[in-house]
Motif scaffolding. Structure first.
Motif, PDB file in Angstrom:
ATOM      1  N   GLY A  55      11.597  30.351  48.137  1.00 48.41           N
ATOM      2  CA  GLY A  55      13.038  30.571  48.225  1.00 48.41           C
ATOM      3  C   GLY A  55      13.570  30.185  49.596  1.00 48.41           C
ATOM      4  N   LEU A  56      12.826  30.552  50.639  1.00 45.23           N
ATOM      5  CA  LEU A  56      13.233  30.185  51.999  1.00 45.23           C
ATOM      6  C   LEU A  56      13.350  28.664  52.126  1.00 45.23           C
ATOM      7  CD1 LEU A  56      11.100  32.434  54.410  1.00 45.23           C
ATOM      8  CD2 LEU A  56      13.515  32.702  53.820  1.00 45.23           C
ATOM      9  N   ILE A  57      12.351  27.986  51.626  1.00 46.50           N
ATOM     10  CA  ILE A  57      12.337  26.524  51.709  1.00 46.50           C
ATOM     11  C   ILE A  57      13.498  25.937  50.903  1.00 46.50           C
ATOM     12  CG2 ILE A  57      11.032  24.430  51.179  1.00 46.50           C
ATOM     13  CD1 ILE A  57       9.808  25.917  53.465  1.00 46.50           C
ATOM     14  N   SER A  58      13.704  26.461  49.716  1.00 50.71           N
ATOM     15  CA  SER A  58      14.803  25.968  48.883  1.00 50.71           C
ATOM     16  C   SER A  58      16.142  26.192  49.575  1.00 50.71           C
ATOM     17  CB  SER A  58      14.798  26.677  47.525  1.00 50.71           C
ATOM     18  OG  SER A  58      13.589  26.446  46.850  1.00 50.71           O
ATOM     19  N   GLY A  59      16.298  27.372  50.166  1.00 54.31           N
ATOM     20  CA  GLY A  59      17.519  27.652  50.918  1.00 54.31           C
ATOM     21  C   GLY A  59      17.678  26.653  52.046  1.00 54.31           C
ATOM     22  N   GLY A  60      16.555  26.326  52.668  1.00 58.02           N
ATOM     23  CA  GLY A  60      16.571  25.332  53.729  1.00 58.02           C
ATOM     24  C   GLY A  60      17.051  23.981  53.229  1.00 58.02           C
ATOM     25  N   LEU A  61      16.615  23.618  52.037  1.00 51.39           N
ATOM     26  CA  LEU A  61      17.035  22.338  51.460  1.00 51.39           C
ATOM     27  C   LEU A  61      18.533  22.341  51.182  1.00 51.39           C
ATOM     28  CD1 LEU A  61      14.024  21.639  49.080  1.00 51.39           C
ATOM     29  CD2 LEU A  61      14.667  20.348  51.122  1.00 51.39           C
ATOM     30  N   LEU A  63      20.737  24.059  52.848  1.00 49.49           N
ATOM     31  CA  LEU A  63      21.349  23.923  54.175  1.00 49.49           C
ATOM     32  C   LEU A  63      21.300  22.474  54.629  1.00 49.49           C
ATOM     33  CD1 LEU A  63      19.818  27.026  55.994  1.00 49.49           C
ATOM     34  CD2 LEU A  63      22.226  26.741  55.368  1.00 49.49           C
ATOM     35  N   LEU A  64      20.161  21.843  54.403  1.00 45.39           N
ATOM     36  CA  LEU A  64      19.982  20.464  54.831  1.00 45.39           C
ATOM     37  C   LEU A  64      21.005  19.546  54.151  1.00 45.39           C
ATOM     38  CD1 LEU A  64      18.135  18.663  56.587  1.00 45.39           C
ATOM     39  CD2 LEU A  64      16.714  18.307  54.560  1.00 45.39           C
ATOM     40  N   MET A  65      21.268  19.845  52.891  1.00 48.51           N
ATOM     41  CA  MET A  65      22.196  19.000  52.136  1.00 48.51           C
ATOM     42  C   MET A  65      23.659  19.291  52.449  1.00 48.51           C
ATOM     43  SD  MET A  65      20.562  18.533  48.346  1.00 48.51           S
ATOM     44  CE  MET A  65      20.310  20.289  48.069  1.00 48.51           C
ATOM     45  N   LEU A  66      23.977  20.583  52.596  1.00 48.77           N
ATOM     46  CA  LEU A  66      25.380  20.964  52.737  1.00 48.77           C
ATOM     47  C   LEU A  66      25.837  21.225  54.168  1.00 48.77           C
ATOM     48  CD1 LEU A  66      25.752  23.387  49.685  1.00 48.77           C
ATOM     49  CD2 LEU A  66      26.240  20.939  49.807  1.00 48.77           C
ATOM     50  N   ALA A  67      24.908  21.635  55.010  1.00 45.76           N
ATOM     51  CA  ALA A  67      25.297  21.981  56.384  1.00 45.76           C
ATOM     52  C   ALA A  67      24.174  21.665  57.349  1.00 45.76           C
ATOM     53  CB  ALA A  67      25.663  23.469  56.458  1.00 45.76           C
ATOM     54  N   PRO A  68      23.809  20.400  57.446  1.00 40.31           N
ATOM     55  CA  PRO A  68      22.646  20.026  58.267  1.00 40.31           C
ATOM     56  C   PRO A  68      22.790  20.394  59.739  1.00 40.31           C
ATOM     57  CG  PRO A  68      23.885  18.080  57.586  1.00 40.31           C
ATOM     58  CD  PRO A  68      24.433  19.217  56.809  1.00 40.31           C
ATOM     59  N   HIS A  69      24.027  20.558  60.193  1.00 41.37           N
ATOM     60  CA  HIS A  69      24.236  20.910  61.594  1.00 41.37           C
ATOM     61  C   HIS A  69      23.701  22.308  61.911  1.00 41.37           C
ATOM     62  CE1 HIS A  69      27.613  22.704  59.429  1.00 41.37           C
ATOM     63  NE2 HIS A  69      27.663  23.597  60.405  1.00 41.37           N
ATOM     64  N   THR A  70      23.444  23.115  60.887  1.00 40.00           N
ATOM     65  CA  THR A  70      22.929  24.464  61.126  1.00 40.00           C
ATOM     66  C   THR A  70      21.439  24.464  61.440  1.00 40.00           C
ATOM     67  OG1 THR A  70      22.488  24.822  58.767  1.00 40.00           O
ATOM     68  CG2 THR A  70      24.626  25.559  59.600  1.00 40.00           C
TER      69      THR A  70
ATOM     70  N   LEU B  16      19.897  31.082  53.493  1.00 41.20           N
ATOM     71  CA  LEU B  16      21.313  30.751  53.653  1.00 41.20           C
ATOM     72  C   LEU B  16      21.944  31.644  54.716  1.00 41.20           C
ATOM     73  CD1 LEU B  16      22.442  30.194  49.935  1.00 41.20           C
ATOM     74  CD2 LEU B  16      21.896  28.479  51.670  1.00 41.20           C
ATOM     75  N   GLY B  17      21.561  32.917  54.697  1.00 39.83           N
ATOM     76  CA  GLY B  17      22.050  33.844  55.713  1.00 39.83           C
ATOM     77  C   GLY B  17      21.660  33.400  57.106  1.00 39.83           C
ATOM     78  N   LEU B  18      20.403  33.002  57.258  1.00 40.01           N
ATOM     79  CA  LEU B  18      19.925  32.536  58.560  1.00 40.01           C
ATOM     80  C   LEU B  18      20.717  31.324  59.022  1.00 40.01           C
ATOM     81  CD1 LEU B  18      16.030  32.742  58.183  1.00 40.01           C
ATOM     82  CD2 LEU B  18      17.482  34.201  59.612  1.00 40.01           C
ATOM     83  N   GLY B  19      20.948  30.384  58.096  1.00 36.90           N
ATOM     84  CA  GLY B  19      21.658  29.162  58.441  1.00 36.90           C
ATOM     85  C   GLY B  19      23.099  29.426  58.845  1.00 36.90           C
ATOM     86  N   ILE B  20      23.787  30.227  58.029  1.00 35.96           N
ATOM     87  CA  ILE B  20      25.185  30.545  58.314  1.00 35.96           C
ATOM     88  C   ILE B  20      25.305  31.307  59.624  1.00 35.96           C
ATOM     89  CG2 ILE B  20      27.157  31.933  57.524  1.00 35.96           C
ATOM     90  CD1 ILE B  20      26.284  31.194  54.631  1.00 35.96           C
ATOM     91  N   ALA B  21      24.340  32.176  59.864  1.00 36.74           N
ATOM     92  CA  ALA B  21      24.379  33.021  61.059  1.00 36.74           C
ATOM     93  C   ALA B  21      24.143  32.248  62.348  1.00 36.74           C
ATOM     94  CB  ALA B  21      23.335  34.119  60.934  1.00 36.74           C
ATOM     95  N   GLY B  22      23.471  31.098  62.225  1.00 38.70           N
ATOM     96  CA  GLY B  22      23.154  30.324  63.421  1.00 38.70           C
ATOM     97  C   GLY B  22      21.716  30.483  63.888  1.00 38.70           C
ATOM     98  N   MET B  23      20.948  31.262  63.136  1.00 41.11           N
ATOM     99  CA  MET B  23      19.562  31.522  63.560  1.00 41.11           C
ATOM    100  C   MET B  23      18.666  30.291  63.442  1.00 41.11           C
ATOM    101  SD  MET B  23      19.090  34.665  64.611  1.00 41.11           S
ATOM    102  CE  MET B  23      17.364  35.100  64.332  1.00 41.11           C
ATOM    103  N   VAL B 110      12.110  22.044  56.459  1.00 38.41           N
ATOM    104  CA  VAL B 110      12.715  21.027  55.585  1.00 38.41           C
ATOM    105  C   VAL B 110      13.265  19.841  56.375  1.00 38.41           C
ATOM    106  CG1 VAL B 110      13.302  22.720  53.820  1.00 38.41           C
ATOM    107  CG2 VAL B 110      15.018  22.098  55.533  1.00 38.41           C
ATOM    108  N   THR B 111      13.469  20.043  57.680  1.00 39.69           N
ATOM    109  CA  THR B 111      13.989  18.944  58.482  1.00 39.69           C
ATOM    110  C   THR B 111      12.886  17.974  58.900  1.00 39.69           C
ATOM    111  OG1 THR B 111      13.688  20.173  60.552  1.00 39.69           O
ATOM    112  CG2 THR B 111      15.820  20.388  59.443  1.00 39.69           C
ATOM    113  N   PHE B 112      11.642  18.455  58.792  1.00 39.20           N
ATOM    114  CA  PHE B 112      10.505  17.632  59.199  1.00 39.20           C
ATOM    115  C   PHE B 112      10.587  17.145  60.644  1.00 39.20           C
ATOM    116  CE2 PHE B 112       7.533  17.146  55.789  1.00 39.20           C
ATOM    117  CZ  PHE B 112       8.249  17.505  54.660  1.00 39.20           C
ATOM    118  N   THR B 113      11.274  17.893  61.503  1.00 41.21           N
ATOM    119  CA  THR B 113      11.258  17.506  62.915  1.00 41.21           C
ATOM    120  C   THR B 113       9.885  17.855  63.478  1.00 41.21           C
ATOM    121  OG1 THR B 113      12.064  19.678  63.585  1.00 41.21           O
ATOM    122  CG2 THR B 113      13.715  17.947  63.276  1.00 41.21           C
TER     123      THR B 113
END
Lengths: 141, 139
Positions: A55-61, A63-70, B16-23, B110-113
């Motif tokens: 789920g974490l990874i999917s959420g990451g994907l 984010l990557l698609m919709l808000a990569p700046h995060t 999603l929470g982590l991303g939105i929050a800036g973490m 997921v960014t593969f950096t």
């Protein structure tokens, strides 16, 4: 102001997720514990941990698609520094039984003295380290 | 099956929470921990937001039983000892050094950096090292 609102919103989602995990499987949503437990000898515990991490990874994907700046890697941090950082985080979270989500969110909500001690400690050493790197090395290591 | 789907969804929500929050922006995290270089306090509100919501719900949840489990598996210890503080101290140093804590680091894969891959790889090694040095299960 914007960043504070997003921080609150993001935090609320994290809190919601932690509540969901408590309700669903009666467990603390501590990422270091969930992930660390994945790596220990697999027992009947493996599947739900894998589901959460997936789920974490999917959420990451998403984010990557919709808000990569995060998703941003740290500037001013060399790969060797990141190796040391990762080792410390990996070892330290297991030794200390938790991280920002386990102790900071779940533990403090439960009014755990242990989590208060842990949270104050990692906040302090985190700040000391980051600030020290700024003051002594100009923010680059 | 349903349980795994629900747990999976919780993981998605968490990320999603982590991303939105800036973490998941390691620079935002470092700007919070670094008190000298233009301090950004906004991450403090992540914990405030998370605890506020979780606190509202957790008492009610604890009053019942888990949906997909026989019982709650919560930490029972209340003592503050050297391992706890030592571990937290080490974790904090790593966090201030790398700008990543476990959740955001895993999400950032997921960014593969190079940064995310190297950090998570090392984190796994660090966890394994602890495992190797103390084989008893941790509570």
């Amino acid at each position: 102001m914007n960043s504070i609102l997003f921080a609150l919103l993001g935090g609320a989602l994290i809190g919601l997720s932690a509540s969901a995990m408590l309700w669903l499987v009666g467990r603390v949503a501590g990422i270091s514990g969930i992930f660390g437990g994945l790596l220990s000898a697999p027992n009947g515990d493996f599947a739900w941990r894998a589901a959460f991490v997936s789920g974490l990874i999917s959420g990451g994907l998403i984010l990557l698609m919709l808000a990569p700046h995060t998703l941003q890697a740290p500037a001013g941090r060399s790969l060797p520094a990141l190796v040391v950082a990762g080792l410390l985080v990996g070892f330290g979270t297991r030794l200390g039984n938790g991280c920002t989500s386990g102790h900071g969110v779940c533990g403090l909500t439960r009014r755990s003295r242990r989590s208060l001690g842990a949270t104050l400690t990692f906040m302090a050493t985190g700040a000391l380290t980051a600030t020290g790197i700024r003051l002594l090395l100009g923010g680059v290591i | 099956m349903k349980s795994f789907l629900a747990i999976y969804a919780s993981g998605v929500l968490f990320a999603l929470g982590l991303g939105i929050a800036g973490m998941t922006d390691a620079n935002t995290v470092l700007a919070f921990l670094d008190l000298a270089g233009g301090w950004d306090p906004s991450l403090a509100f992540v914990m405030i937001g998370a605890i506020s919501v979780h606190a509202l719900l957790h008492r009610r949840i604890l009053g019942g039983t888990p949906l997909f489990s026989q019982e709650f598996s919560l930490p029972t210890r209340s003592d503050i000892n050297a391992r706890l503080i030592g571990g937290a101290a080490l974790f904090g140093i790593g966090w201030g050094l790398g700008g990543y804590c476990p959740g955001p680091a895993i999400v950032s894969l997921v960014t593969f950096t190079h940064e995310a891959l190297v950090f998570v790889g090392a984190m796994i090694v660090g966890m394994g090292l602890f495992q190797a040095l103390s084989p008893e299960p941790e509570g």
